[in-house]
Design a protein around this motif. Structure first.
Motif, PDB file in Angstrom:
ATOM      1  N   LYS A  82      -1.326 -72.168 -87.909  1.00  0.00           N
ATOM      2  CA  LYS A  82      -2.114 -71.736 -87.357  1.00  0.00           C
ATOM      3  C   LYS A  82      -2.661 -70.423 -88.747  1.00  0.00           C
ATOM      4  N   TYR A  83      -2.222 -70.664 -90.054  1.00  0.00           N
ATOM      5  CA  TYR A  83      -2.502 -69.675 -91.384  1.00  0.00           C
ATOM      6  C   TYR A  83      -3.404 -70.520 -92.031  1.00  0.00           C
ATOM      7  N   GLY A  84      -3.065 -72.231 -92.098  1.00  0.00           N
ATOM      8  CA  GLY A  84      -4.155 -72.652 -92.621  1.00  0.00           C
ATOM      9  C   GLY A  84      -3.282 -72.981 -94.013  1.00  0.00           C
ATOM     10  N   ASN A  85      -4.855 -72.545 -95.704  1.00  0.00           N
ATOM     11  CA  ASN A  85      -3.751 -72.637 -96.590  1.00  0.00           C
ATOM     12  C   ASN A  85      -4.143 -71.375 -97.280  1.00  0.00           C
ATOM     13  N   ILE A  86      -2.965 -71.704 -97.691  1.00  0.00           N
ATOM     14  CA  ILE A  86      -2.221 -69.897 -98.076  1.00  0.00           C
ATOM     15  C   ILE A  86      -2.351 -69.690 -99.310  1.00  0.00           C
ATOM     16  N   PHE A  87      -3.520 -68.963 -99.847  1.00  0.00           N
ATOM     17  CA  PHE A  87      -3.562 -68.611-101.380  1.00  0.00           C
ATOM     18  C   PHE A  87      -2.390 -68.040-101.991  1.00  0.00           C
ATOM     19  N   LYS A  88      -2.203 -68.980-103.052  1.00  0.00           N
ATOM     20  CA  LYS A  88      -0.907 -68.565-103.836  1.00  0.00           C
ATOM     21  C   LYS A  88      -1.231 -68.389-105.198  1.00  0.00           C
ATOM     22  N   LEU A 117     -14.660 -63.674 -93.644  1.00  0.00           N
ATOM     23  CA  LEU A 117     -14.108 -62.980 -93.820  1.00  0.00           C
ATOM     24  C   LEU A 117     -13.344 -62.142 -93.285  1.00  0.00           C
ATOM     25  N   LYS A 118     -11.532 -61.545 -92.444  1.00  0.00           N
ATOM     26  CA  LYS A 118     -11.415 -60.878 -91.262  1.00  0.00           C
ATOM     27  C   LYS A 118     -10.156 -60.493 -92.223  1.00  0.00           C
ATOM     28  N   PHE A 119      -9.760 -59.059 -91.580  1.00  0.00           N
ATOM     29  CA  PHE A 119      -9.114 -58.693 -91.931  1.00  0.00           C
ATOM     30  C   PHE A 119      -7.318 -58.236 -91.154  1.00  0.00           C
ATOM     31  N   HIS A 120      -6.502 -58.712 -91.453  1.00  0.00           N
ATOM     32  CA  HIS A 120      -4.622 -58.917 -90.194  1.00  0.00           C
ATOM     33  C   HIS A 120      -4.398 -58.112 -90.164  1.00  0.00           C
ATOM     34  N   GLN A 121      -4.422 -57.031 -91.156  1.00  0.00           N
ATOM     35  CA  GLN A 121      -3.366 -55.774 -91.027  1.00  0.00           C
ATOM     36  C   GLN A 121      -2.599 -55.764 -92.550  1.00  0.00           C
ATOM     37  N   ASP A 122      -2.360 -56.905 -92.537  1.00  0.00           N
ATOM     38  CA  ASP A 122      -1.509 -57.522 -93.799  1.00  0.00           C
ATOM     39  C   ASP A 122      -1.830 -59.012 -94.472  1.00  0.00           C
ATOM     40  N   HIS A 123      -2.757 -59.479 -93.642  1.00  0.00           N
ATOM     41  CA  HIS A 123      -3.406 -60.452 -94.697  1.00  0.00           C
ATOM     42  C   HIS A 123      -4.706 -60.868 -94.029  1.00  0.00           C
ATOM     43  N   PHE A 124      -5.932 -61.410 -95.200  1.00  0.00           N
ATOM     44  CA  PHE A 124      -7.026 -61.689 -94.457  1.00  0.00           C
ATOM     45  C   PHE A 124      -7.400 -63.150 -94.515  1.00  0.00           C
ATOM     46  N   SER A 125      -8.062 -63.423 -93.519  1.00  0.00           N
ATOM     47  CA  SER A 125      -8.457 -64.931 -93.670  1.00  0.00           C
ATOM     48  C   SER A 125      -9.598 -65.471 -93.925  1.00  0.00           C
ATOM     49  N   PHE A 126     -10.107 -66.581 -93.973  1.00  0.00           N
ATOM     50  CA  PHE A 126     -10.953 -67.058 -94.744  1.00  0.00           C
ATOM     51  C   PHE A 126     -11.600 -68.448 -94.119  1.00  0.00           C
ATOM     52  N   ALA A 127     -12.595 -68.447 -93.122  1.00  0.00           N
ATOM     53  CA  ALA A 127     -13.179 -69.768 -92.555  1.00  0.00           C
ATOM     54  C   ALA A 127     -14.599 -70.141 -92.986  1.00  0.00           C
ATOM     55  N   SER A 138      -9.482 -79.027 -93.237  1.00  0.00           N
ATOM     56  CA  SER A 138      -8.306 -79.509 -93.324  1.00  0.00           C
ATOM     57  C   SER A 138      -7.427 -78.918 -93.600  1.00  0.00           C
ATOM     58  N   ASN A 139      -7.017 -77.545 -93.247  1.00  0.00           N
ATOM     59  CA  ASN A 139      -5.847 -77.028 -92.832  1.00  0.00           C
ATOM     60  C   ASN A 139      -6.106 -76.183 -91.589  1.00  0.00           C
ATOM     61  N   ASN A 140      -6.133 -76.311 -90.865  1.00  0.00           N
ATOM     62  CA  ASN A 140      -5.979 -75.801 -89.414  1.00  0.00           C
ATOM     63  C   ASN A 140      -7.382 -74.818 -89.631  1.00  0.00           C
ATOM     64  N   LYS A 141      -8.557 -74.998 -90.572  1.00  0.00           N
ATOM     65  CA  LYS A 141      -9.893 -74.772 -90.534  1.00  0.00           C
ATOM     66  C   LYS A 141     -10.050 -73.079 -90.567  1.00  0.00           C
ATOM     67  N   ARG A 142      -8.889 -72.642 -91.911  1.00  0.00           N
ATOM     68  CA  ARG A 142      -9.121 -71.443 -92.483  1.00  0.00           C
ATOM     69  C   ARG A 142      -8.364 -71.767 -93.882  1.00  0.00           C
TER      70      ARG A 142
END
Length: 439
Positions: free
Chosen positions: A152-158, A332-342, A387-391
């Motif tokens: 559900k978190y797709g591709n996480i920025f490292k 781009l959305k904010f979810h309390q402790d992280h952002f999502s990008f789709a 390719s990473n669950n769309k996000r």
């Protein structure tokens, strides 16, 4: 002499870690590097009888059980940093040097002569198991440990490294489309042959003529007899001039796609942009010609090599092309402790809905139209995000680095809409607004 640590206990604060600096790009430990830190045992039998088992990945450390040829049993604790590997052993590593157990254990783990450790480097996520278990899924076996983002978190920025796969992206100013003159002559049946799947394994979509039988009222094809290829042309057909043009386009595309299909993994990555651009240019020529076709279909097949004999009726799909080209933007959305990008693909400001996507095309579920992407860059960027669950997922603490490394460039060329957490309205992205109000 350091006190020996009992197996299964939490490491005390004064545990000694021996540091091995990475010398290769990335976080790879080779046997050559390892041998610079310990006197290499002599003789062919010196490395026989070593047994290693992965045990756990907790609090940012990989634990590995080591049974050495001298019958000693110890546990190694590996902490992967940005530029170095820190190693502790339950023997305590007397004299502050890499111990025999650590050398033998790491030598065994690097059984391909190297050990890639980047899979265990997740800054901001793995030091706290609660955070790790929220964002990552960990599979532990005796032979390996797999750590990857939850679907559900797709591709996480490292941090420092960015996103998985982004090294192969090119982000420049998108090409400006020119008006295409529409040709209007009669033609016969043509198929868009494609497949979907992992980004690197999908073949490039090609136009291929087909010989078939029409229904009584000539409104559709009821059966198919043969694919038409340059090395196996359809016989006893009088082609129109429009059909000759389409045949030439299709044959060129097939040769390009076959060239790409025969490359190995690294060669495919090196040649993808060039060959995909050639395919796109040919599709730009073909679609205006196809707009006057009576029999147009999509054809789904697993492999390019299956386009040999005749189409399978079960794999034929209706296909209607649009001359409009979709626009790529991002949310781009904010979810309390992280952002999502789709990614968002739209036509006339209306988002397209689709469940799967081959190279270069989007099949809209609502209008049932087939849209050709405007550029290879747009298509590659879209497919990479999908390719990473769309996000993509970015921890709040990494957002500034994410902006500097990725988003600043993307937002300068593409529209990025940020959903404000208070007003719930989508507004154009502004780093200044986010840095002052959220991070």
């Amino acid at each position: 002499m350091p006190k020996k640590i009992k197996l299964g206990t939490i490491l005390p604060p004064n545990t000694f870690f021996y540091t091995i600096a990475f010398e290769q790009p990335g976080q790879r430990l080779t046997r050559e590097i390892l041998e610079k830190h310990y006197p290499v045992p002599k003789g062919r039998k010196a490395h026989r009888g070593i047994h290693t088992e992965y045990n756990a990945f907790k609090n940012g450390m990989v634990s590995v059980e080591v049974k050495a040829p001298d019958n000693s049993e110890n546990m190694l604790f590996l902490h992967v940093g940005l530029t170095e590997l820190d190693v502790a052993c339950t023997c305590g590593m007397p004299d502050g040097k890499l111990c025999y157990h650590a050398y033998m254990g790491l030598h065994s783990l690097a059984w391909y002569h190297y050990l890639d450790l980047d899979r265990y480097y997740w800054p901001g996520l793995t030091a706290d198991d609660n955070i790790k278990n929220k964002f990552l899924t960990t599979e532990v076996t005796k032979n390996w440990i797999t750590v990857k983002p939850k679907a559900k978190y797709g591709n996480i920025f490292k941090s420092t490294f960015g996103f998985e796969g982004d090294k192969y992206l090119e982000i420049n100013k998108p090409v400006k489309l020119e008006n295409v003159v529409i040709g209007g002559q009669e033609a016969v049946a043509y198929c868009l042959a494609y497949n979907v799947g992992s980004y690197g394994n999908s073949f490039l979509p090609v136009l291929i003529p087909c010989l078939g039988l029409t229904s009584k009222n000539n409104e559709e094809m009821i059966s198919f007899k043969q694919f038409g290829r340059a090395d196996k042309p359809i016989q006893n057909i009088t082609y129109t001039s429009n059909q000759e043009l389409l045949n030439d386009i299709g044959f060129k595309q097939y040769d390009i796609a076959k060239t790409y299909d025969n490359l190995d993994g690294q060669e495919k990555r090196n040649e993808l942009l060039h060959l995909k651009q050639n395919i796109l240019t040919l599709w730009e020529q073909a679609i205006p010609l196809l707009s006057n076709e009576q029999y147009i279909y999509g054809y789904y097949t697993y492999w390019l090599k299956y386009l040999k004999d005749k189409p399978r009726k079960a794999d034929i799909r209706d296909c209607r092309y649009s001359l409009k080209r979709p626009v790529l933007s991002f949310a781009l959305k904010f979810h309390q402790d992280h952002f999502s990008f789709a990614a968002i693909v739209s036509v006339n400001d209306k988002p397209l809905k689709f469940n799967y996507k081959p190279h270069l095309f989007v099949f809209d579920n609502i209008t049932e139209l087939c849209y050709l992407m405007p550029s290879v860059q747009d298509d590659n960027l879209l497919m990479w995000v999908l390719s990473n669950n769309k996000r993509l997922t970015i921890l709040k603490e990494h957002f500034t680095e994410f902006h500097d490394a990725f988003l600043a460039k993307v937002s300068s060329f593409y529209l990025v809409l940020f959903t404000h957490p208070k007003s719930k309205k989508a507004v154009p992205y502004s780093f200044e607004m986010i840095s002052s109000e959220i991070i």
